[in-house]
Design a protein around this motif. Structure first.
Motif, mmCIF file in Angstrom:
data_model
loop_
_atom_site.group_PDB
_atom_site.id
_atom_site.type_symbol
_atom_site.label_atom_id
_atom_site.label_comp_id
_atom_site.label_asym_id
_atom_site.label_seq_id
_atom_site.Cartn_x
_atom_site.Cartn_y
_atom_site.Cartn_z
ATOM 1 N N ASP A 66 49.867 -10.542 78.355
ATOM 2 C CA ASP A 66 49.005 -9.368 78.535
ATOM 3 C C ASP A 66 49.663 -8.442 79.565
ATOM 4 N N TYR A 67 49.087 -7.259 79.725
ATOM 5 C CA TYR A 67 49.656 -6.317 80.694
ATOM 6 C C TYR A 67 48.526 -5.625 81.422
ATOM 7 N N GLN A 68 48.857 -5.079 82.599
ATOM 8 C CA GLN A 68 47.789 -4.569 83.452
ATOM 9 C C GLN A 68 47.481 -3.094 83.187
ATOM 10 N N THR A 69 48.518 -2.262 83.090
ATOM 11 C CA THR A 69 48.252 -0.865 82.715
ATOM 12 C C THR A 69 49.307 -0.421 81.720
ATOM 13 N N GLY A 70 49.014 0.699 81.061
ATOM 14 C CA GLY A 70 49.917 1.225 80.055
ATOM 15 C C GLY A 70 49.423 0.871 78.669
ATOM 16 N N GLN A 71 50.182 1.292 77.664
ATOM 17 C CA GLN A 71 49.757 1.082 76.291
ATOM 18 C C GLN A 71 50.935 0.668 75.419
ATOM 19 N N VAL A 72 50.610 -0.135 74.416
ATOM 20 C CA VAL A 72 51.594 -0.516 73.400
ATOM 21 C C VAL A 72 50.978 -0.175 72.048
ATOM 22 N N HIS A 73 51.715 0.560 71.227
ATOM 23 C CA HIS A 73 51.226 0.885 69.891
ATOM 24 C C HIS A 73 52.234 0.441 68.853
#
Lengths: 253, 221
Positions: free
Chosen positions: A52-59
């Motif tokens: 998982d990640y804390q901030t940002g986006q993956v599309h």
């Protein structure tokens, strides 16, 4: 096709990804290089949400991976079913192969389509045998992983990932655990895949592969992208001193 | 000093041992079912990333591992009716008590077995799009269980012997039957020796089966 924006990832207090942006186009082979601990593998695992990640986006194809974002900017973790569906569209190949040791090579390759997609066993078997032939393991269909060499295991793992007919293949240092004389056979399979037009993201220390097969090369260091460019430009005239320093070290050896 | 061994007396009461052995086997089987099912749930809960699952599991496990099984049986049979008004029969009390006790130990085996399967196996299963229960059932547990067999067999052997505690609640298992026999025959040495042989006869086949399984699995990776 894949769009990563301002991605931040912490392991506890360790800030491993510090604002990463990345774009991968359909049919593109993107190679990520950089020193150990620079966050390359973590970035790859964030793309299919194994981390998982804390901030940002993956599309991927304009679909958010892992979280849904509400109008007020807050995010909510997607349901397991949704995340699994997105993952099923991405193949992943691991440094340590991670074949299922209690299943034969054929069963390994058939596992995804039969269990996840619930496709009929007969047609999956046909596909699996065809893929194993493509990666040069036609004679190892009924073997168990423990009896194979590292190179054979990794090729079987590639076939296993391909059996899901993924939109994109993620390679996490696929040759780093191999004896030097077995690296070539795995890279050959990957080259053939690239030639077929597969979209690929490859974390590797194989600079020859990056130069020969990569369309774009991304240099990462300490959780950020230092430089991106076509391999010829990046290898021959790096814009950043950090890239030049790194290439100087790995290409000399 | 001469003692005349009279195993013929014990032999003439062999039916008593068979009867006791049957009850011992029933208690073991019942406790085993409870222990395995509950232990699996507890073991998975203990490895969970959610504190809501993890904390109750840890409390249960540590509580049952750190108090004597004998006291647990007394609680269920004598204290629970006073506190809750629910009175269980002695056989059910022992089965439940030993089952809960075994669950605490099995949970630890399940947790350690699951944890011993490298993270990479879960990653590989998840990367194919498997959901967590699918990955557990098809990839993690089949491998983990193979590693769990030796410690499991230890626990099962312990469980068979723990059933002797049922004699305290007057359940007619082997020890209880043997004690009755001693008061009739005044032959404690012979009766206890025969009791030991009977337990060995129950436990030894289990150990053999375990060794068999291990060697079969060694061949098939």
């Amino acid at each position: 096709m894949i769009r990563v924006r301002n991605l931040h990832k912490y392991f506890g207090r360790l800030h491993v990804l510090r604002g990463v942006d990345l774009d991968v186009e359909r049919g593109e082979v993107l190679v990520i290089i950089g020193p150990s601990g620079s966050g390359k593998s973590t970035l790859l695992k964030c793309i299919n949400f194994l981390e998982d990640y804390q901030t940002g986006q993956v599309h991927i194809d304009d679909e958010s991976v892992g979280y849904d974002f509400q109008p007020d900017g807050r995010r909510r973790r997607q349901r397991d079913r949704r995340i699994s569906q997105i993952r099923a569209e991405m193949g992943m190949v691991f440094q340590d192969f991670n074949l299922f040791p209690h299943k034969s090579v054929l069963q390994n390759v058939m596992e995804g389509p039969t269990i996840v997609k619930r496709e009929p066993a007969a047609s999956v078997r046909e596909l699996a045998v065809e893929l194993l032939r493509k990666v040069g393991l036609a004679d190892k269909v009924d073997a168990f992983p423990a009896t194979l060499s590292g190179g054979q295991q990794q090729r079987a793992a590639i076939a296993r990932a391909l059996a899901m007919r993924p939109k994109v293949m993620l390679f996490d240092e696929p040759t780093s655990a191999l004896d030097p004389e077995l690296v070539g056979e795995v890279l050959d399979v990957m080259k053939a895949l690239a030639a077929d037009g597969m979209t690929m993201v490859v974390v590797t220390h194989e600079m020859g592969f990056a130069r020969e097969v990569g369309h774009q090369v991304v240099m990462m260091d300490r959780g950020v992208v230092v430089e991106t460019g076509p391999p010829r430009a990046l290898f021959e005239s790096p814009a950043q001193p950090r890239t030049a320093e790194f290439l100087g070290k790995v290409l000399r050896s | 000093m001469s003692y005349t061994w009279r195993f013929d007396v014990v032999w003439s009461y062999r039916e008593v041992f068979l009867r006791g052995a049957a009850v011992t086997a029933e208690l073991t089987a019942g406790a085993l079912v409870i222990g395995l099912l509950l232990g699996l749930a507890l073991g998975i809960a203990k490895g969970s990333r959610f504190a809501m699952c993890r904390v109750p599991a840890v409390i249960f496990i540590e509580f049952f591992r750190s108090t004597p099984a004998l006291v647990q049986l007394v609680w269920i049979y004598y204290a629970m009716p006073i506190v809750t008004g629910l009175q269980l029969g002695s056989f059910v009390s022992v089965t439940l008590g030993l089952g809960l006790n075994a669950a605490a130990y099995f949970a630890e085996i399940f947790r350690a077995g699951i944890a011993s399967i490298a993270r990479g196996q879960m990653d590989a299963a998840r990367s194919l799009g498997m959901r967590y229960p699918q990955a557990m059932r098809r990839i993690i547990l089949p491998q983990a269980i193979r590693r769990m067999v030796p410690p499991f067999i230890n626990e099962i052997a312990n469980l068979v012997k723990l059933t002797t505690l049922a004699s305290v609640l007057a359940v007619g298992e082997l020890l209880h039957e043997a004690q009755n026999l001693i008061t009739n025959t005044y032959r404690p040495l012979e009766v206890y020796s025969a009791l030991a042989v009977t337990f060995a006869a129950i436990i030894f086949p289990v150990l053999l089966l375990a060794r068999r399984l291990e060697s079969v699995w060694r061949i098939h990776g």
